[in-house]
Design an enzyme around this catalytic site. Structure first.
Site, PDB file in Angstrom:
ATOM      1  N   GLY A  16       7.733  -2.482  41.525  1.00 14.49           N
ATOM      2  CA  GLY A  16       8.181  -1.211  42.103  1.00 14.49           C
ATOM      3  C   GLY A  16       8.846  -1.431  43.455  1.00 14.49           C
ATOM      4  N   GLY A  17       9.473  -2.601  43.618  1.00  9.47           N
ATOM      5  CA  GLY A  17      10.047  -2.961  44.929  1.00  9.47           C
ATOM      6  C   GLY A  17      11.430  -2.394  45.181  1.00  9.47           C
ATOM      7  CG  LEU A  21       4.950   2.925  50.773  1.00 10.26           C
ATOM      8  CD1 LEU A  21       3.447   3.154  50.683  1.00 10.26           C
ATOM      9  CD2 LEU A  21       5.426   3.065  52.206  1.00 10.26           C
ATOM     10  NE  ARG A  41       9.523   3.263  35.232  1.00 13.91           N
ATOM     11  CZ  ARG A  41       8.912   4.433  35.288  1.00 13.91           C
ATOM     12  NH1 ARG A  41       8.361   4.925  34.203  1.00 13.91           N
ATOM     13  NH2 ARG A  41       8.851   5.120  36.407  1.00 13.91           N
ATOM     14  CG  ASP A  63       7.551   0.144  31.591  1.00  9.96           C
ATOM     15  OD1 ASP A  63       6.460   0.078  32.192  1.00  9.96           O
ATOM     16  OD2 ASP A  63       7.943   1.167  30.993  1.00  9.96           O
ATOM     17  CE1 TYR A 145      -5.885   8.825  44.538  1.00  7.15           C
ATOM     18  CE2 TYR A 145      -4.814   9.854  46.427  1.00  7.15           C
ATOM     19  CZ  TYR A 145      -4.744   9.314  45.150  1.00  7.15           C
ATOM     20  OH  TYR A 145      -3.544   9.280  44.492  1.00  7.15           O
ATOM     21  CE  LYS A 160      -2.376   3.854  43.337  1.00  5.65           C
ATOM     22  NZ  LYS A 160      -1.447   2.766  43.649  1.00  5.65           N
ATOM     23  N   GLY A 187      -2.536   5.663  53.763  1.00  5.21           N
ATOM     24  CA  GLY A 187      -2.605   7.122  53.886  1.00  5.21           C
ATOM     25  C   GLY A 187      -1.210   7.680  53.648  1.00  5.21           C
ATOM     26  NE  ARG A 197       5.800  10.707  41.598  1.00  5.51           N
ATOM     27  CZ  ARG A 197       6.432   9.585  41.901  1.00  5.51           C
ATOM     28  NH1 ARG A 197       7.710   9.456  41.601  1.00  5.51           N
ATOM     29  NH2 ARG A 197       5.817   8.605  42.515  1.00  5.51           N
TER      30      ARG A 197
HETATM   31  P1  NAP Z   1       7.864   5.206  44.943  1.00  2.86           P
HETATM   32  O1  NAP Z   1       9.010   5.050  45.870  1.00  2.86           O
HETATM   33  O2  NAP Z   1       7.940   6.248  43.887  1.00  2.86           O
HETATM   34  O3  NAP Z   1       7.601   3.782  44.309  1.00  2.86           O
HETATM   35  C1  NAP Z   1       7.114   3.554  43.058  1.00  2.86           C
HETATM   36  C2  NAP Z   1       7.950   2.452  42.448  1.00  2.86           C
HETATM   37  O4  NAP Z   1       7.320   2.027  41.235  1.00  2.86           O
HETATM   38  C3  NAP Z   1       9.358   2.890  42.088  1.00  2.86           C
HETATM   39  O5  NAP Z   1      10.296   1.959  42.587  1.00  2.86           O
HETATM   40  C4  NAP Z   1       9.367   2.910  40.564  1.00  2.86           C
HETATM   41  O6  NAP Z   1      10.640   2.543  40.067  1.00  2.86           O
HETATM   42  C5  NAP Z   1       8.311   1.860  40.243  1.00  2.86           C
HETATM   43  N1  NAP Z   1       7.695   2.068  38.938  1.00  2.86           N
HETATM   44  C6  NAP Z   1       7.145   3.210  38.461  1.00  2.86           C
HETATM   45  N2  NAP Z   1       6.716   3.025  37.204  1.00  2.86           N
HETATM   46  C7  NAP Z   1       6.991   1.741  36.893  1.00  2.86           C
HETATM   47  C8  NAP Z   1       6.811   0.952  35.725  1.00  2.86           C
HETATM   48  N3  NAP Z   1       6.229   1.459  34.634  1.00  2.86           N
HETATM   49  N4  NAP Z   1       7.210  -0.340  35.741  1.00  2.86           N
HETATM   50  C9  NAP Z   1       7.788  -0.860  36.857  1.00  2.86           C
HETATM   51  N5  NAP Z   1       8.002  -0.168  37.978  1.00  2.86           N
HETATM   52  C10 NAP Z   1       7.614   1.122  37.995  1.00  2.86           C
HETATM   53  O7  NAP Z   1       6.498   5.534  45.723  1.00  2.86           O
HETATM   54  P2  NAP Z   1       5.847   4.912  47.064  1.00  2.86           P
HETATM   55  O8  NAP Z   1       5.444   6.050  47.886  1.00  2.86           O
HETATM   56  O9  NAP Z   1       6.720   3.860  47.652  1.00  2.86           O
HETATM   57  O10 NAP Z   1       4.516   4.251  46.478  1.00  2.86           O
HETATM   58  C11 NAP Z   1       4.323   2.846  46.450  1.00  2.86           C
HETATM   59  C12 NAP Z   1       2.848   2.535  46.285  1.00  2.86           C
HETATM   60  O11 NAP Z   1       2.105   3.022  47.392  1.00  2.86           O
HETATM   61  C13 NAP Z   1       2.206   3.147  45.041  1.00  2.86           C
HETATM   62  O12 NAP Z   1       1.257   2.239  44.517  1.00  2.86           O
HETATM   63  C14 NAP Z   1       1.487   4.363  45.596  1.00  2.86           C
HETATM   64  O13 NAP Z   1       0.381   4.761  44.803  1.00  2.86           O
HETATM   65  C15 NAP Z   1       1.026   3.813  46.939  1.00  2.86           C
HETATM   66  N6  NAP Z   1       0.724   4.848  47.928  1.00  2.86           N
HETATM   67  C16 NAP Z   1       1.733   5.528  48.531  1.00  2.86           C
HETATM   68  C17 NAP Z   1       1.433   6.474  49.495  1.00  2.86           C
HETATM   69  C18 NAP Z   1       2.507   7.240  50.236  1.00  2.86           C
HETATM   70  O14 NAP Z   1       2.161   8.075  51.068  1.00  2.86           O
HETATM   71  N7  NAP Z   1       3.793   6.978  50.001  1.00  2.86           N
HETATM   72  C19 NAP Z   1       0.090   6.744  49.805  1.00  2.86           C
HETATM   73  C20 NAP Z   1      -0.912   6.043  49.143  1.00  2.86           C
HETATM   74  C21 NAP Z   1      -0.575   5.089  48.210  1.00  2.86           C
HETATM   75  P3  NAP Z   1      11.179   3.030  38.608  1.00  2.86           P
HETATM   76  O15 NAP Z   1      10.794   4.472  38.471  1.00  2.86           O
HETATM   77  O16 NAP Z   1      12.642   2.790  38.666  1.00  2.86           O
HETATM   78  O17 NAP Z   1      10.507   2.154  37.611  1.00  2.86           O
END
Ligand code: NAP
Length: 279
Positions: A16-17, A21, A41, A63, A145, A160, A187, A197
């Site tokens: 998900g890079g 984050l 993906r 994926d 959480y 998680k 956080g 979302r």
């Molecule tokens: P994000 O930008 O939506 O990142 C998620 C990434 O995962 C996207 O690049 C997405 O790309 C990829 N992804 C989703 N489904 C996938 C799959 N089946 N296979 C491969 N890649 C997949 O969200 P983010 O906020 O940066 O979150 C990153 C991490 O931090 C997550 O683990 C999230 O739970 C955690 N987190 C974030 C926050 C926050 O406040 N932002 C807080 C707590 C925890 P594609 O859709 O193109 O595949």
């Protein structure tokens, strides 16, 4: 904060890079000398992210739910790099819903990406490292959480918690192989993916900051710095740890519980339903 060669010689995959984050961590790793690969993906997203990750960066459309495809991704990276040193399980999905309105498919979609995805990647990475007798580092991105659970994000809370169990289980089991497994529990860090979302409503965003002990959300660079440290040889004896980075927010209770107090439940449910479902 870090010397330019802090991660020199390290070859790291961030799932998900391509955004949010994950991208911030991949950029941070590349800045201090790592070779990085990102997967996701959506090819266009990965392509757009690549220039910020240095000349050695790679992307793989994959994926993480698909164990076979994940194996092919690791084969490709091991062939290309001659080995690997680190894996960051960051890919995730999440959405808001009153739990009584969840469908089995919705629950499964999140658990498949978050828990099965982390297992698939860690399984392929660990097997290869163990076979090659090479140490390694796994870093799992969980949430604050993980331990408390959280209203309105039940699939994510369950998944998680599973990823946290994977972290501590393997920290012990694979410690003997020199494979460290740690987690980061972030956080609130505004990213397009999470905010569209999970926090699309300005009232929620305002309430979140007002109630936050430091009165602000996190900066992605702060999280990237923590990830660099945990992936580096500066932390060789940190294993099985989950580091919270939330400015103290968790001390007030799980973050999405706030929705319970924001408006009548039917209004909140309508708002959740109006949010775009993820793929
Ligand atoms: P994000 O930008 O939506 O990142 C998620 C990434 O995962 C996207 O690049 C997405 O790309 C990829 N992804 C989703 N489904 C996938 C799959 N089946 N296979 C491969 N890649 C997949 O969200 P983010 O906020 O940066 O979150 C990153 C991490 O931090 C997550 O683990 C999230 O739970 C955690 N987190 C974030 C926050 C926050 O406040 N932002 C807080 C707590 C925890 P594609 O859709 O193109 O595949």
């Amino acid at each position: 904060m870090f010397k330019e060669d802090t991660l020199a010689g390290k070859r790291i995959l961030v799932t998900g890079g391509g955004s949010g984050l994950g991208l911030a961590m991949a950029e941070g790793f590349a800045r201090v000398g790592a070779k990085v690969a990102i997967c996701g993906r959506t090819e266009a997203k990965l392509q757009a992210a690549l220039p910020a990750l240095g000349p050695d960066a790679q992307y793989v459309v994959c994926d993480v739910r698909d164990h076979v495809a994940v194996g092919q991704m690791f084969d490709r990276l091991y062939d290309l790099w001659g080995g690997m040193d680190g894996l960051v399980n960051n890919a995730a999905g999440n959405f808001l819903a009153a739990s009584e309105d969840l469908t089995p498919g919705g629950f499964k979609a999140v658990v498949d990406i978050v828990l099965h995805g982390a297992f698939n990647c860690t399984h392929h990475f660990g097997r290869r490292q163990i076979e090659a007798r090479r140490p390694g580092t796994v870093l799992n991105i969980v949430t604050t959480y993980t331990e408390t659970g959280c209203a309105f994000v039940l699939p994510s809370a369950c998944a998680k918690a599973g990823v946290y169990a994977l972290t501590t289980s393997l920290a012990y089991e694979w410690g003997i192989y020199g494979i460290r497994c740690n987690a980061i529990a972030p956080g609130p860090f505004p990213t397009e993916g999470a905010w569209s979302r999970l926090a699309p409503d300005e009232r929620y965003q305002k309430l979140m900051v007002e109630k936050h002990p430091m009165g602000r959300v996190g900066d992605k660079q702060e999280l990237a710095n923590l990830a660099i440290f945990l992936m580096s040889d500066l932390a060789p004896y940190i294993n099985g740890e989950c580091v919270v980075i939330d400015g103290g927010e968790r001390l007030q209770g799980a973050e999405f519980n706030v929705y319970s107090h924001m408006a009548p439940r039917e209004t909140i449910k309508q708002m959740f339903r109006a949010l775009k479902p993820q793929k």
